[in-house]
Design a protein around this motif. Structure first.
Motif, PDB file in Angstrom:
ATOM      1  N   MET B   1      -4.564   4.577  -1.363  1.00 25.93           N
ATOM      2  CA  MET B   1      -4.371   3.303  -0.672  1.00 25.93           C
ATOM      3  C   MET B   1      -5.473   2.338  -1.061  1.00 25.93           C
ATOM      4  O   MET B   1      -6.606   2.715  -1.249  1.00 25.93           O
ATOM      5  N   SER B   2      -5.137   1.095  -1.196  1.00 22.17           N
ATOM      6  CA  SER B   2      -6.133   0.101  -1.562  1.00 22.17           C
ATOM      7  C   SER B   2      -7.081  -0.148  -0.405  1.00 22.17           C
ATOM      8  O   SER B   2      -6.975   0.438   0.648  1.00 22.17           O
ATOM      9  N   ILE B   4      -7.219  -2.719   1.395  1.00 19.97           N
ATOM     10  CA  ILE B   4      -6.669  -3.531   2.493  1.00 19.97           C
ATOM     11  C   ILE B   4      -6.302  -2.593   3.629  1.00 19.97           C
ATOM     12  O   ILE B   4      -5.580  -1.618   3.448  1.00 19.97           O
ATOM     13  N   HIS B   5      -6.820  -2.932   4.799  1.00 19.02           N
ATOM     14  CA  HIS B   5      -6.602  -2.069   5.955  1.00 19.02           C
ATOM     15  C   HIS B   5      -5.405  -2.594   6.725  1.00 19.02           C
ATOM     16  O   HIS B   5      -5.433  -3.712   7.238  1.00 19.02           O
ATOM     17  N   ILE B   6      -4.316  -1.827   6.767  1.00 16.97           N
ATOM     18  CA  ILE B   6      -3.129  -2.351   7.453  1.00 16.97           C
ATOM     19  C   ILE B   6      -3.213  -2.086   8.935  1.00 16.97           C
ATOM     20  O   ILE B   6      -2.413  -2.583   9.705  1.00 16.97           O
ATOM     21  N   GLY B   7      -4.197  -1.322   9.354  1.00 13.75           N
ATOM     22  CA  GLY B   7      -4.424  -1.171  10.784  1.00 13.75           C
ATOM     23  C   GLY B   7      -3.570  -0.094  11.390  1.00 13.75           C
ATOM     24  O   GLY B   7      -2.496   0.240  10.911  1.00 13.75           O
ATOM     25  N   ASN B   8      -4.094   0.471  12.454  1.00 14.76           N
ATOM     26  CA  ASN B   8      -3.350   1.485  13.175  1.00 14.76           C
ATOM     27  C   ASN B   8      -2.956   0.913  14.522  1.00 14.76           C
ATOM     28  O   ASN B   8      -3.742   0.252  15.180  1.00 14.76           O
ATOM     29  N   ARG B  79      -6.309  -6.878  13.035  1.00 15.18           N
ATOM     30  CA  ARG B  79      -7.323  -5.817  13.064  1.00 15.18           C
ATOM     31  C   ARG B  79      -6.999  -4.866  14.210  1.00 15.18           C
ATOM     32  O   ARG B  79      -6.180  -5.166  15.069  1.00 15.18           O
ATOM     33  N   LYS B 346       7.042   8.450  11.488  1.00 13.96           N
ATOM     34  CA  LYS B 346       6.384   7.653  10.442  1.00 13.96           C
ATOM     35  C   LYS B 346       5.943   8.505   9.250  1.00 13.96           C
ATOM     36  O   LYS B 346       5.883   8.013   8.131  1.00 13.96           O
ATOM     37  N   ASN B 347       5.684   9.796   9.485  1.00 11.97           N
ATOM     38  CA  ASN B 347       5.284  10.646   8.366  1.00 11.97           C
ATOM     39  C   ASN B 347       6.470  11.257   7.626  1.00 11.97           C
ATOM     40  O   ASN B 347       6.312  11.891   6.600  1.00 11.97           O
ATOM     41  N   SER B 349       9.283   9.415   6.914  1.00  5.93           N
ATOM     42  CA  SER B 349      10.013   8.363   6.212  1.00  5.93           C
ATOM     43  C   SER B 349      10.004   8.642   4.704  1.00  5.93           C
ATOM     44  O   SER B 349       8.966   8.947   4.123  1.00  5.93           O
TER      45      SER B 349
END
Lengths: 108, 422
Positions: B1-2, B4-8, B79, B346-347, B349
């Motif tokens: 993953m890059s 960039i944090h897509i957030g949780n 964030r 989600k895991n 998919s």
């Protein structure tokens, strides 16, 4: 994402694209290819695949599910390779990135 | 993953109790409405109506909206939520507070039970305010939506503090001002500060997101923010420090109404420029709820000049049951199934054949919910305006039916077990 048959790894890229047709955005019910979320798929020899992709919204609540889906689908299609996801918001996703099929599925 | 944090998203065990509690309190308040329909045809300052209104405002409206807001703060602020534990603290305090307050108002037990309930609700609002302030404290990109979220959290804290002071004042009188006049200020700080500004902010982000729509008229949201706050601040200042005549009150209402118009024009522009042409039933319910606030605003002249308490009650009914309830009924199934789906799938998919979020609830029940909502709201308004307890009772049956359907559908989502499709 358009794959040219003359470019390196064209067959692999087409195979990857086919695999990603199975990854559906859970909210929009359209696959990530037709949504235009996949910007690039790069093959680095026999070892790894790097997918440059975006999300329709930064911090999309479904973001993790979608990136997991891309990773899972490619791991099944290319066992043994390392899958890297390069998430970018440059350029930002917009409606023009939808394919014709994507537009049809969204009823545009 | 890059990088960039897509957030949780916050843990679902933090968010889901808000939905479960809100759905149950909605059912309970509809049951109480059926048990005492006469409370809606008397003056609004009666114990049973005060209990029902506080259950609607805190146990139902605030409960669900606060839960959804905790989930959406990371999307809006780009964030992670500052502190998920504080979100749980908000839920514990709000739930305990509403139990105390509902019991104390229903039996009109002024004193420590009511004051204690008020303290708990203030603590809940404070925890939410801290979470909102710290989650949104770093502005990656300026966004008026984020300003709305912050101001609404401030107004919630302000409203609950005034509510606490009013609860103390009922037992140990210290305000020189008429209690009913202060109650009006408390109610409108909650309605035009907390609910209106949060709904304006969140809907301005979510409606375009769900419809794949866009509007470049962000200025409208800035005007909405200024007008809504100017109207509310002038109303509160004038109401507390001066003797506010009806005409000035009307002017402040016009300011807030102009702010609401700017917000609705922004949404309309996003709706016109949408990619997704077909609106689903949840979006239709959301749009219908906006009619509730428009009707309530059109009723303001009657509330101010008709000198009849029925107009105040029907005005409140359109705001709480028409607008806020309508909106929650629509938005619940746009958020809750996704939260639960994320937990289970989600895991998986792209790895297995899995259900979609829309498969987690009954769409048929949502259709019925929409139809019954219209009938229940029309009957309720008619019953109050005609001062007819029997019509209000029939309306209450419809509301209870609606609340039962909603509760069942929410439980269906919450109790979903992981299933792989063959």
């Amino acid at each position: 994402m358009i794959v040219s048959l003359s470019q390196p790894y064209a067959n692999e890229k087409i195979k990857a694209q086919q695999a990603l047709y199975n990854v559906i955005d859970p909210e929009l019910f359209v696959n990530v290819i037709d949504l235009g979320l996949i910007y690039e798929i790069d093959f680095d020899g026999e070892n790894s695949i790097t997918v440059t992709m975006t999300l329709s919204t930064p911090h999309c609540p479904m973001g993790e599910a979608i990136t997991n889906g891309v990773r899972n689908a490619l791991e099944i299609a290319f066992p043994g390779r390392t899958i890297n996801i390069n998430l970018t918001f440059e350029p930002r996703w917009n409606f023009e990135m939808l394919t014709e099929e994507g537009r049809a599925q969204l009823g545009v | 993953m890059s990088n960039i944090h897509i957030g949780n998203a916050p843990p679902d065990k933090v968010i889901l109790p808000f939905y479960a509690t809100g759905a149950f309190v909605f059912w309970l308040l509809c049951l109480l409405l059926l048990a005492d329909p006469g409370s809606l045809t008397q003056h609004h300052f009666n114990p049973h109506l005060l209990a029902i209104v506080h259950m609607a405002a805190l146990g139902w409206g605030t409960m669900i909206i606060m839960g959804a807001a905790h989930q959406l703060l990371p999307v809006i602020c780009e964030r992670d939520l500052f502190n998920p534990v504080l979100a749980s603290v908000s839920w514990y305090f709000l739930t305990a507070g509403i139990i105390f307050l509902a019991y104390a108002f229903w039996n009109m037990q002024t004193g420590w039970l009511m004051i204690g309930g008020g303290v708990l609700v203030v603590l809940s609002a404070l925890a939410y305010f801290i979470n909102t302030a710290f989650t949104g404290s770093v502005f990656i990109h300026y966004s008026v939506v984020r300003v709305f979220i912050f101001s609404s959290a401030f107004w919630l804290l302000f409203t609950t503090l005034i509510g606490l002071l009013l609860a103390i004042n009922l037992r140990y009188v210290f305000f020189t001002k008429n209690h009913l006049e202060l109650l009006k200020l408390h109610a409108h700080a909650g309605l035009a500060g907390w609910f209106l500004q949060l709904i304006t902010g969140v809907s301005s982000k979510l409606v375009p997101m769900f419809l794949l729509g866009k509007s470049d008229k962000e200025k409208l949201l800035l005007y909405a923010f200024i007008l809504q706050n100017a109207g509310l601040l002038l109303f509160l200042f004038d109401g507390y420090f001066l003797e506010m005549p009806a005409l000035r009150m009307f002017v402040y209402a016009v300011l807030v109404a102009a702010g609401i118009t700017c917000w609705l024009l922004y949404l309309y522009d996003a709706f016109r420029n949408r990619v997704r042409k077909k609106a689903d039933i949840q979006m239709k319910q959301t749009f219908l709820s906006f009619l509730g606030i428009v009707i309530a605003i059109l009723l303001v002249p009657f509330v101010l000049y008709a000198n009849d308490p029925r107009w105040s009650i029907v005005y409140g009914a359109f705001l709480f049951m028409g607008w806020i309830t309508g909106l929650i009924l629509g938005k619940t199934f746009k958020t809750l199934p996704f939260i639960v789906w994320n937990r289970h799938y989600k895991n998986l998919s792209g790895k297995a054949k899995i259900p979609l979020p829309k498969n987690l609830y009954s769409e048929g029940l949502v259709q019925w919910q929409f139809r019954i909502f219209i009938a229940a709201m029309v009957l309720l308004a008619a019953g109050i305006l005609m001062n007819n307890t029997i019509i209000v009772q029939v309306a209450s049956v419809f509301w209870l039916l609606l609340a039962t359907i909603y509760l069942l559908n929410v439980m269906k989502v919450l109790l979903h077990k992981k299933t792989l499709l063959s």
